[in-house]
Design an enzyme around this catalytic site. Structure first.
Site, PDB file in Angstrom:
ATOM      1  N   GLU A   1      86.681  56.899 -58.966  1.00  5.00           N
ATOM      2  CA  GLU A   1      85.846  57.889 -58.409  1.00  5.00           C
ATOM      3  C   GLU A   1      86.097  57.627 -57.298  1.00  5.00           C
ATOM      4  O   GLU A   1      86.918  57.030 -55.822  1.00  5.00           O
ATOM      5  CB  GLU A   1      84.345  57.157 -58.832  1.00  5.00           C
ATOM      6  CG  GLU A   1      83.909  55.884 -57.744  1.00  5.00           C
ATOM      7  CD  GLU A   1      82.945  56.028 -58.380  1.00  5.00           C
ATOM      8  OE1 GLU A   1      81.549  56.474 -58.562  1.00  5.00           O
ATOM      9  OE2 GLU A   1      82.022  54.417 -57.716  1.00  5.00           O
TER      10      GLU A   1
ATOM     11  N   LYS B   1      73.945  50.370 -56.829  1.00  6.87           N
ATOM     12  CA  LYS B   1      74.147  51.618 -55.782  1.00  6.87           C
ATOM     13  C   LYS B   1      73.457  50.449 -55.018  1.00  6.87           C
ATOM     14  O   LYS B   1      72.915  50.821 -54.036  1.00  6.87           O
ATOM     15  CB  LYS B   1      73.087  52.938 -55.832  1.00  6.87           C
ATOM     16  CG  LYS B   1      74.062  53.497 -54.870  1.00  6.87           C
ATOM     17  CD  LYS B   1      73.541  54.754 -55.170  1.00  6.87           C
ATOM     18  CE  LYS B   1      73.627  55.793 -53.819  1.00  6.87           C
ATOM     19  NZ  LYS B   1      75.005  56.801 -53.380  1.00  6.87           N
TER      20      LYS B   1
ATOM     21  N   LEU C   1      79.816  54.893 -60.217  1.00  7.46           N
ATOM     22  CA  LEU C   1      78.155  54.908 -60.035  1.00  7.46           C
ATOM     23  C   LEU C   1      78.637  56.157 -60.801  1.00  7.46           C
ATOM     24  O   LEU C   1      78.804  57.057 -60.796  1.00  7.46           O
ATOM     25  CB  LEU C   1      77.909  55.341 -58.311  1.00  7.46           C
ATOM     26  CG  LEU C   1      76.798  55.594 -58.351  1.00  7.46           C
ATOM     27  CD1 LEU C   1      75.912  54.509 -58.227  1.00  7.46           C
ATOM     28  CD2 LEU C   1      76.372  56.185 -56.632  1.00  7.46           C
TER      29      LEU C   1
ATOM     30  N   TYR D   1      70.425  51.244 -52.743  1.00  5.25           N
ATOM     31  CA  TYR D   1      70.373  52.720 -51.612  1.00  5.25           C
ATOM     32  C   TYR D   1      69.921  53.817 -52.889  1.00  5.25           C
ATOM     33  O   TYR D   1      70.750  53.502 -53.738  1.00  5.25           O
ATOM     34  CB  TYR D   1      71.163  52.677 -49.894  1.00  5.25           C
ATOM     35  CG  TYR D   1      72.103  53.226 -50.850  1.00  5.25           C
ATOM     36  CD1 TYR D   1      73.625  52.477 -51.190  1.00  5.25           C
ATOM     37  CD2 TYR D   1      72.785  54.396 -50.223  1.00  5.25           C
ATOM     38  CE1 TYR D   1      74.483  52.964 -50.980  1.00  5.25           C
ATOM     39  CE2 TYR D   1      73.969  54.884 -50.113  1.00  5.25           C
ATOM     40  CZ  TYR D   1      74.705  54.259 -51.334  1.00  5.25           C
ATOM     41  OH  TYR D   1      76.158  54.229 -51.138  1.00  5.25           O
TER      42      TYR D   1
HETATM   43  N1  PDD Z   1      76.805  58.674 -52.270  1.00  5.59           N
HETATM   44  N2  PDD Z   1      80.397  57.289 -56.519  1.00  5.59           N
HETATM   45  C1  PDD Z   1      79.973  56.692 -55.182  1.00  5.59           C
HETATM   46  C2  PDD Z   1      80.632  55.171 -55.183  1.00  5.59           C
HETATM   47  C3  PDD Z   1      79.059  57.100 -54.559  1.00  5.59           C
HETATM   48  O1  PDD Z   1      78.827  56.302 -53.454  1.00  5.59           O
HETATM   49  C4  PDD Z   1      78.581  58.390 -54.570  1.00  5.59           C
HETATM   50  C5  PDD Z   1      76.844  58.977 -53.188  1.00  5.59           C
HETATM   51  C6  PDD Z   1      78.826  59.184 -55.498  1.00  5.59           C
HETATM   52  C7  PDD Z   1      77.342  59.733 -55.658  1.00  5.59           C
HETATM   53  O2  PDD Z   1      76.356  59.663 -56.657  1.00  5.59           O
HETATM   54  P1  PDD Z   1      75.365  61.198 -56.099  1.00  5.59           P
HETATM   55  O3  PDD Z   1      75.804  62.088 -57.193  1.00  5.59           O
HETATM   56  O4  PDD Z   1      73.566  60.827 -57.153  1.00  5.59           O
HETATM   57  O5  PDD Z   1      74.695  61.022 -55.213  1.00  5.59           O
HETATM   58  C8  PDD Z   1      79.368  58.680 -56.595  1.00  5.59           C
HETATM   59  C9  PDD Z   1      75.621  59.141 -51.749  1.00  5.59           C
HETATM   60  C10 PDD Z   1      76.052  60.482 -51.420  1.00  5.59           C
HETATM   61  C11 PDD Z   1      76.205  58.116 -50.463  1.00  5.59           C
HETATM   62  O6  PDD Z   1      76.310  57.006 -50.173  1.00  5.59           O
HETATM   63  O7  PDD Z   1      76.477  58.364 -48.361  1.00  5.59           O
END
Ligand code: PDD
Length: 287
Positions: A180, A147, A205, A33
């Site tokens: 993270e 992801k 991620l 996703y």
């Molecule tokens: N989550 N780390 C994890 C485990 C994440 O699920 C996310 C993003 C990030 C940040 O990535 P980005 O800056 O590309 O959004 C880091 C999204 C927002 C979610 O699952 O809703």
């Protein structure tokens, strides 16, 4: 106005949107996703998000259901139909529908589902007062760079945070280093004024917001270091924050029981947040 979802080529009212029970996303979490922020009607960092999506698909050997160009058209149409100017778009791609068997089906047709939502409201004054994070063991697998929709650890972690009255849970590896958040990247500002965030290996991620913030740090000559940091170091930090497509740059003012600084968002974090918001509304935005 009722929300409209996109399901495999059709725009349907959200209440009627459905996928087959043998969709492999439902059966095996066999899918990936993306979440992209919408600001002022524009997508933020669309290209790098789509690039990461293609990479995630490639790592799982899932065929992209359509070209990037077609995807961009469908995304825009969905945003238009939902009349959302500030919010986010969620895209989920799975290996498709097939009789339940762990190995890949021979002729699967990938599924694509998309939804759009209005801006998610953060806790009151979160940007000024900051949010609390707790620390929890990282119980995930070794490919956190993909992801995937397999989010059990994130679900359990976020629930623990919620039950502790915190906003996010920072996951900690076996050696005591923060990996993270459950849905965000973790950052600190050391006592001597250096930004520290974990390098983008398979342990985390590779956040798109993280990437843009690092580029902004570079462009503004802010000292930074990509290296793992321990929970102890985080608790001794001058400031801390998280980044994600839905929280942008969000100050963290408490880690477990340890209050950072005076318990309010730090001036450095607020400056970085302002820099990022300017970027998200400016050069980071696509039509
Ligand atoms: N989550 N780390 C994890 C485990 C994440 O699920 C996310 C993003 C990030 C940040 O990535 P980005 O800056 O590309 O959004 C880091 C999204 C927002 C979610 O699952 O809703």
């Amino acid at each position: 106005m009722s929300r409209i979802a996109y399901v495999n080529g059709c725009y349907v009212p959200l209440d009627e949107a459905a996928v087959h029970i043998e969709d492999r996303g439902y059966q095996f979490a066999d899918g990936v996703y993306e979440v992209i922020a919408i600001k002022g009607g524009h997508l933020v960092d669309e290209e790098p998000h789509l690039k990461r999506l293609v990479r995630s698909l490639g790592e799982l050997k899932i065929r992209a259901p359509m070209s990037d160009a077609a995807m961009k058209v469908a995304m825009r149409e969905l945003i238009r139909r939902n009349r959302v100017r500030n919010g986010s778009i969620y895209m989920q791609l799975t290996r498709g529908v097939a009789p339940r068997d762990f190995a890949f089906p021979a002729n699967a047709v990938s599924s694509l589902v998309m939804t759009v939502r209005r801006i998610r409201t953060l806790p009151a004054n979160a940007a000024d007062d900051g949010v609390r994070a707790i620390t929890i063991p990282d119980i995930r697998w070794t490919r956190c760079d993909i992801k995937t929709v397999g989010l059990t650890a994130a679900v359990l972690g976020k629930q623990r945070a919620r039950e502790a009255g915190a906003y996010e849970a920072w996951q900690v590896d076996r050696d005591g280093y923060v990996t993270e958040g459950t849905s965000s990247n973790a950052w600190i500002l050391t006592e001597d004024g250096k930004i520290v965030t974990r390098p983008a290996t398979n342990a985390i991620l590779s956040g798109i917001t993280r990437r843009s913030v690092l580029e902004l740090a570079k462009a503004n000559k802010l000292a930074f270091e990509e290296r793992p940091f321990t929970v102890a170091e985080a608790k001794a930090a001058r400031e801390a924050w998280i980044t994600s497509a839905t929280s942008f740059v969000l100050p963290v003012t408490q880690i477990d029981e340890r209050v950072l600084g005076n318990g309010k968002a730090g001036s450095f974090t607020l400056k970085l947040r302002a820099l990022y918001m300017g970027y998200a509304e400016g050069e980071g935005a696509t039509a």
